[in-house]
Design an enzyme around this catalytic site. Sequence first.
Site, PDB file in Angstrom:
ATOM      1  CE1 TYR A  50      -4.315   0.305  -0.420  1.00 30.15           C
ATOM      2  CE2 TYR A  50      -4.337  -1.611   1.022  1.00 30.15           C
ATOM      3  CZ  TYR A  50      -4.980  -0.779   0.117  1.00 30.15           C
ATOM      4  OH  TYR A  50      -6.257  -1.039  -0.253  1.00 30.15           O
ATOM      5  CD  GLU A  52      -4.538   4.673   0.878  1.00 32.47           C
ATOM      6  OE1 GLU A  52      -4.165   4.665   2.057  1.00 32.47           O
ATOM      7  OE2 GLU A  52      -5.672   4.348   0.508  1.00 32.47           O
ATOM      8  CG  ASP A 199      -7.995   9.485 -24.132  1.00 32.98           C
ATOM      9  OD1 ASP A 199      -6.966   8.787 -24.201  1.00 32.98           O
ATOM     10  OD2 ASP A 199      -9.109   9.023 -23.809  1.00 32.98           O
ATOM     11  CB  THR A 225      -4.643   3.251 -21.685  1.00 30.15           C
ATOM     12  OG1 THR A 225      -4.781   3.276 -23.100  1.00 30.15           O
ATOM     13  CG2 THR A 225      -5.959   3.614 -21.029  1.00 30.15           C
ATOM     14  CE  LYS A 228      -7.082   1.416 -25.518  1.00 25.05           C
ATOM     15  NZ  LYS A 228      -7.148   2.176 -24.276  1.00 25.05           N
ATOM     16  NE  ARG A 234      -6.758  -4.205 -19.377  1.00 24.84           N
ATOM     17  CZ  ARG A 234      -7.088  -4.423 -20.655  1.00 24.84           C
ATOM     18  NH1 ARG A 234      -6.429  -5.299 -21.370  1.00 24.84           N
ATOM     19  NH2 ARG A 234      -8.072  -3.775 -21.218  1.00 24.84           N
TER      20      ARG A 234
END
Length: 411
Positions: A50, A52, A199, A225, A228, A234
Amino acid sequence: MSLKNNDKQVYDLIQKERKRQAEVLELIASENYTSKEVLEALGSVLNNKYAEGYPRKRYYAGNEIVDQVEELAIARTREAFDLPIDWHVNVQPYSGSPMNLEVYNALLEPGDTIMALDLAHGGHLTHGSKVNVSGKLYNFVHYGVTAKSERLDYMEILKLADQHRPKLILSGFTAYPREIDFEKFRDIADKVGAIAMADISHIAGLVSAGVHMSPIPFFDVVTTTTHKTLRGPRAGIIMCKDKYATAIDKSVFPGSQGGPHENAIAGIAVAMKEAKTAAFRKYSEQVVKNSKALSKALQDFGFRLVSGGSDNHLILMDLTGKNIGGKDAQNLLEKAGIILNRNMIPFDKRSPMDPSGLRLGTAAVTSRGMKEKEMSKIASWIAAVITDHSVAEQVKEEVKRFTKNFPAPGL
Ligand code: DSN
């Protein structure tokens, strides 16, 4: 090997999916075969942590190593996209949809006007679709392509922008086969005082390799992203001018997300290093060459392509007059081991569930080393199956034999 021994059910499903991916022609424009190295990072112990917050400003202890992972991913992203010194990078978005919403949330108030491409003309759900939270929270005004050229008409976009005075103009699309002129979008944004956001999820690999114009010299915010054409894990990233950095970071965490997926962030670091290589540049050039070759071969077989061809990795085929709709064609081609998706075409008279179009992309097949010659073969199989549905099973066997000669990375 422990998955094999301790959870054979999941292990077997993964093996079946590996075999499926190896034996088909993967033409979904948003998919690719990522490297073994990226997969290794994704499946690593970084998944356990974790973290954060941001490097050196975390809310949990024990982040000494993941801080270095995240800083490396940021540094390599800067290099892969040649980011100016006064640009900022956030590598924490879980993927494309949160990434775009995080930008809107950072820079706009609910009800503000955004201009973006209509979903039916090649936009994305997060670009203001009525069924997406983006369309519910913000006042989207959509531009489209022209009926004649099926391309963007920048004068028309300017007129619309002048009429609606959006706070943000969004470019970058999921089903637009042509190069985007980001400089013209910048001019439009300047004329109406809007923030320019791109984008580039679909074309990021091409932009990084320099085979598609980059929005970065002209724009304020760029999202993408990483799985692709960029061929990474991902995940999503946001790049922006420094003046938006604090708002963007706050919007990602704690605004919308919790702990970042540091295993995916390590995957981004690996992919960005790969993207800087000469081999990746060559690969990206071949993606475009293959898209042009596949376009030409499909046209030679009598298929009409939206806008008459392709400048990037993506092709939109119009099945009108072929006695088959997009849904049946997608299913039929799947039976033949050719994997693609049905898609609306501009001004489509059919429904989104069963539209007139098929979307194809060359990123994944190019990762297997296929070239122009193989694109002709693929077009001939597509034509054969659409013309005579009964040959699907036979083509599937041919595709299986054919793909053996082109091992996919990571499988
Ligand atoms: N679902 C992706 C695509 O196929 O284009 C976009 O998020």
